[in-house]
Design an enzyme around this catalytic site. Structure first.
Site, PDB file in Angstrom:
ATOM      1  N   HIS A 144      -9.061   8.873   3.731  1.00  0.00           N
ATOM      2  CA  HIS A 144      -9.050   7.473   4.159  1.00  0.00           C
ATOM      3  C   HIS A 144     -10.467   6.925   4.324  1.00  0.00           C
ATOM      4  O   HIS A 144     -10.674   5.715   4.242  1.00  0.00           O
ATOM      5  CB  HIS A 144      -8.316   7.319   5.490  1.00  0.00           C
ATOM      6  CG  HIS A 144      -6.836   7.484   5.405  1.00  0.00           C
ATOM      7  ND1 HIS A 144      -6.207   8.685   5.644  1.00  0.00           N
ATOM      8  CD2 HIS A 144      -5.856   6.593   5.104  1.00  0.00           C
ATOM      9  CE1 HIS A 144      -4.895   8.532   5.518  1.00  0.00           C
ATOM     10  NE2 HIS A 144      -4.660   7.278   5.181  1.00  0.00           N
ATOM     11  N   GLU A 199      -5.736   7.240  -2.010  1.00  0.00           N
ATOM     12  CA  GLU A 199      -5.744   6.180  -0.999  1.00  0.00           C
ATOM     13  C   GLU A 199      -6.317   4.878  -1.552  1.00  0.00           C
ATOM     14  O   GLU A 199      -5.805   3.793  -1.273  1.00  0.00           O
ATOM     15  CB  GLU A 199      -6.550   6.625   0.221  1.00  0.00           C
ATOM     16  CG  GLU A 199      -5.797   7.512   1.170  1.00  0.00           C
ATOM     17  CD  GLU A 199      -4.610   6.809   1.802  1.00  0.00           C
ATOM     18  OE1 GLU A 199      -4.656   5.575   2.002  1.00  0.00           O
ATOM     19  OE2 GLU A 199      -3.614   7.497   2.081  1.00  0.00           O
ATOM     20  N   HIS A 203       1.743   4.292  -2.988  1.00  0.00           N
ATOM     21  CA  HIS A 203       1.644   5.752  -2.958  1.00  0.00           C
ATOM     22  C   HIS A 203       2.769   6.372  -3.789  1.00  0.00           C
ATOM     23  O   HIS A 203       2.589   7.429  -4.401  1.00  0.00           O
ATOM     24  CB  HIS A 203       1.717   6.273  -1.523  1.00  0.00           C
ATOM     25  CG  HIS A 203       0.402   6.261  -0.816  1.00  0.00           C
ATOM     26  ND1 HIS A 203      -0.710   6.927  -1.281  1.00  0.00           N
ATOM     27  CD2 HIS A 203       0.018   5.662   0.346  1.00  0.00           C
ATOM     28  CE1 HIS A 203      -1.721   6.750  -0.441  1.00  0.00           C
ATOM     29  NE2 HIS A 203      -1.309   5.984   0.552  1.00  0.00           N
ATOM     30  N   HIS A 249       0.836  -1.208   0.000  1.00  0.00           N
ATOM     31  CA  HIS A 249       0.000   0.000   0.000  1.00  0.00           C
ATOM     32  C   HIS A 249       0.867   1.253   0.000  1.00  0.00           C
ATOM     33  O   HIS A 249       0.660   2.161  -0.819  1.00  0.00           O
ATOM     34  CB  HIS A 249      -0.913  -0.004   1.223  1.00  0.00           C
ATOM     35  CG  HIS A 249      -1.633   1.289   1.460  1.00  0.00           C
ATOM     36  ND1 HIS A 249      -2.937   1.500   1.100  1.00  0.00           N
ATOM     37  CD2 HIS A 249      -1.211   2.461   2.031  1.00  0.00           C
ATOM     38  CE1 HIS A 249      -3.294   2.726   1.418  1.00  0.00           C
ATOM     39  NE2 HIS A 249      -2.264   3.331   1.998  1.00  0.00           N
ATOM     40  N   GLU A 250       1.843   1.318   0.902  1.00  0.00           N
ATOM     41  CA  GLU A 250       2.651   2.524   1.024  1.00  0.00           C
ATOM     42  C   GLU A 250       3.556   2.727  -0.189  1.00  0.00           C
ATOM     43  O   GLU A 250       3.708   3.846  -0.682  1.00  0.00           O
ATOM     44  CB  GLU A 250       3.464   2.481   2.314  1.00  0.00           C
ATOM     45  CG  GLU A 250       2.620   2.576   3.571  1.00  0.00           C
ATOM     46  CD  GLU A 250       1.768   3.849   3.607  1.00  0.00           C
ATOM     47  OE1 GLU A 250       2.228   4.894   3.116  1.00  0.00           O
ATOM     48  OE2 GLU A 250       0.645   3.797   4.111  1.00  0.00           O
ATOM     49  N   TYR A 253      -3.786  15.182  -2.576  1.00  0.00           N
ATOM     50  CA  TYR A 253      -4.205  14.480  -1.366  1.00  0.00           C
ATOM     51  C   TYR A 253      -5.234  15.281  -0.583  1.00  0.00           C
ATOM     52  O   TYR A 253      -5.016  15.727   0.546  1.00  0.00           O
ATOM     53  CB  TYR A 253      -2.978  14.193  -0.503  1.00  0.00           C
ATOM     54  CG  TYR A 253      -3.116  13.007   0.409  1.00  0.00           C
ATOM     55  CD1 TYR A 253      -3.305  11.725  -0.096  1.00  0.00           C
ATOM     56  CD2 TYR A 253      -3.035  13.161   1.789  1.00  0.00           C
ATOM     57  CE1 TYR A 253      -3.406  10.637   0.741  1.00  0.00           C
ATOM     58  CE2 TYR A 253      -3.137  12.080   2.640  1.00  0.00           C
ATOM     59  CZ  TYR A 253      -3.333  10.826   2.102  1.00  0.00           C
ATOM     60  OH  TYR A 253      -3.435   9.731   2.954  1.00  0.00           O
ATOM     61  N   ASP A 294      -9.167  14.452   8.185  1.00  0.00           N
ATOM     62  CA  ASP A 294      -8.623  13.416   7.303  1.00  0.00           C
ATOM     63  C   ASP A 294      -8.443  13.944   5.876  1.00  0.00           C
ATOM     64  O   ASP A 294      -8.720  13.266   4.894  1.00  0.00           O
ATOM     65  CB  ASP A 294      -9.550  12.191   7.319  1.00  0.00           C
ATOM     66  CG  ASP A 294      -9.007  11.009   6.539  1.00  0.00           C
ATOM     67  OD1 ASP A 294      -7.788  10.788   6.550  1.00  0.00           O
ATOM     68  OD2 ASP A 294      -9.828  10.304   5.897  1.00  0.00           O
TER      69      ASP A 294
END
Length: 364
Positions: A284, A206, A186, A182-183, A197, A279
């Site tokens: 998210h 995300e 990005h 996942h990271e 973002y 957020d």
């Protein structure tokens, strides 16, 4: 007189895996140790967020023709990984404890990170013929043991950074393939998008990281869409936490329901879309909507999700029509256009895409 060099703070803004709203719940509801760990993680993500916005803004003005993969000399791609040990500090230039040509590390966390970095590299190369994160052979660098009891993991623009978790609510972040993938994804969005973002474009950012994260895991396990559980962060919940994972792509809003973490707030349909100033405008939270759209496409098509459905989503991310400020509807239309280009206007893939976005309330 000699001076000791200052330890550098992270050089770029981060995409943190554990959302701020979860950390706030912990800070409000947890015990003393839990509250301390949550506040530490919140402070770190807060100081870096403005840097991330700046980095994404700079990237968004670059023409796609300036992408590095179009200017490098042709050469066989080679995987290049290294893992550093922050030794429970904020030093991101700590000693290298694992490298591509080195022997396995005795540190199980460093070795786990090294393996998961490699699996993610293999997926992007073997499935999408992508040469590392930037398509230009960028070395993949991980940092383990970041701070002490740090309840998060993040991509800072150049590195994958893992906390160990406090052990009370989160743990073993470097051991989760979906967290790592996942990271790192990005980073893929950073180079192929980017998607600003904030608001719906941030939720797409995300969501794309979630989608690619689960595809890496499904591919590594050889799972079909029917065999997959579509969970992200399954391994990081500590014993005693009431939940299955941090997010569920197939069933947004059902991943956890815990006295301290709170209840998973993700919607799976535009009827439940969350308007919020927190957020980063719900990046998210509302990512659950495009997440579910992807699972509906993949389930409808069957087989391996990284094939037809994955190709559509990946090609849509890099499509020239995708704006940095894209809304759900624009991205949905691009996925339909890409599906028709790849498979034909009357294909079952196009029908699956149309039905999926309709199923989550995004009209084309």
């Amino acid at each position: 007189m000699t001076t000791t060099p200052a330890v550098l703070s992270p050089p770029a803004a981060v995409c943190s895996f554990i959302p701020d709203y979860v950390l706030r719940n912990i800070a409000e509801r947890g015990g003393d140790e839990e509250r301390r760990a949550a506040l530490q993680a919140l402070a770190t993500s807060g100081t870096m967020r403005s840097l991330r916005v700046q980095a994404e803004a700079r990237r968004s003005v670059l023409p796609r023709s300036a992408m590095p993969e179009l200017t490098i000399a042709l050469a066989p791609p080679t995987k290049e990984r290294l893992v550093r040990d922050a030794k429970n500090t904020m030093d991101l230039r700590g000693p290298i404890v694992r490298a591509e040509a080195g022997t396995p590390s005795e540190d199980k966390t460093a070795e786990a990170a090294f393996e998961r970095l490699g699996t993610t590299w293999d997926f992007f190369f073997q499935v999408f013929a992508r040469n590392s994160i930037d398509k230009a052979g960028m070395p993949i660098e991980g940092v383990v043991h970041y701070r002490r009891n740090f309840d998060n993991a993040f991509w800072n623009g150049t590195q994958m950074v893992f906390g160990d978790g406090s052990g009370r609510l989160f743990t073993r972040l470097a051991h989760s393939l979906t967290v790592c993938a996942h990271e790192l994804s990005h980073g893929v969005v950073q180079y192929d998008g980017p998607l600003v973002y904030q608001g719906q474009s941030g939720a797409l950012n995300e969501s794309m990281a979630d989608v690619l994260g689960v595809l890496v895991e499904q591919w590594s396990l050889g799972q079909t869409v029917e065999q997959a559980d579509w969970l992200v962060g399954r391994e990081i919940l500590a014993p005693g936490v009431s939940g299955r994972a941090l997010r569920s792509l197939a069933e947004p809003g059902t991943a956890y329901d815990d006295d301290v973490l709170g209840k998973d707030p993700q919607p799976g349909h535009m009827d439940q879309y969350v308007d919020t100033d927190e957020d980063n405008g719900g990046v998210h939270i509302n990512s659950g909507i495009p997440n579910r759209a992807f699972t509906l496409v993949a389930t409808r098509l069957g087989g391996n999700a990284w094939e037809d459905a994955g190709r559509i989503w990946y090609a849509s991310l890099g499509h020239e029509r995708l704006l940095p400020s894209a809304m759900f509807r624009q991205f949905a239309r691009i996925t339909r256009y890409v599906a028709s280009t790849l498979f034909g206007t009357d294909s079952r893939q196009v029908s699956a895409v149309e039905e999926a976005w309709s199923g989550v309330g995004v009209e084309l």
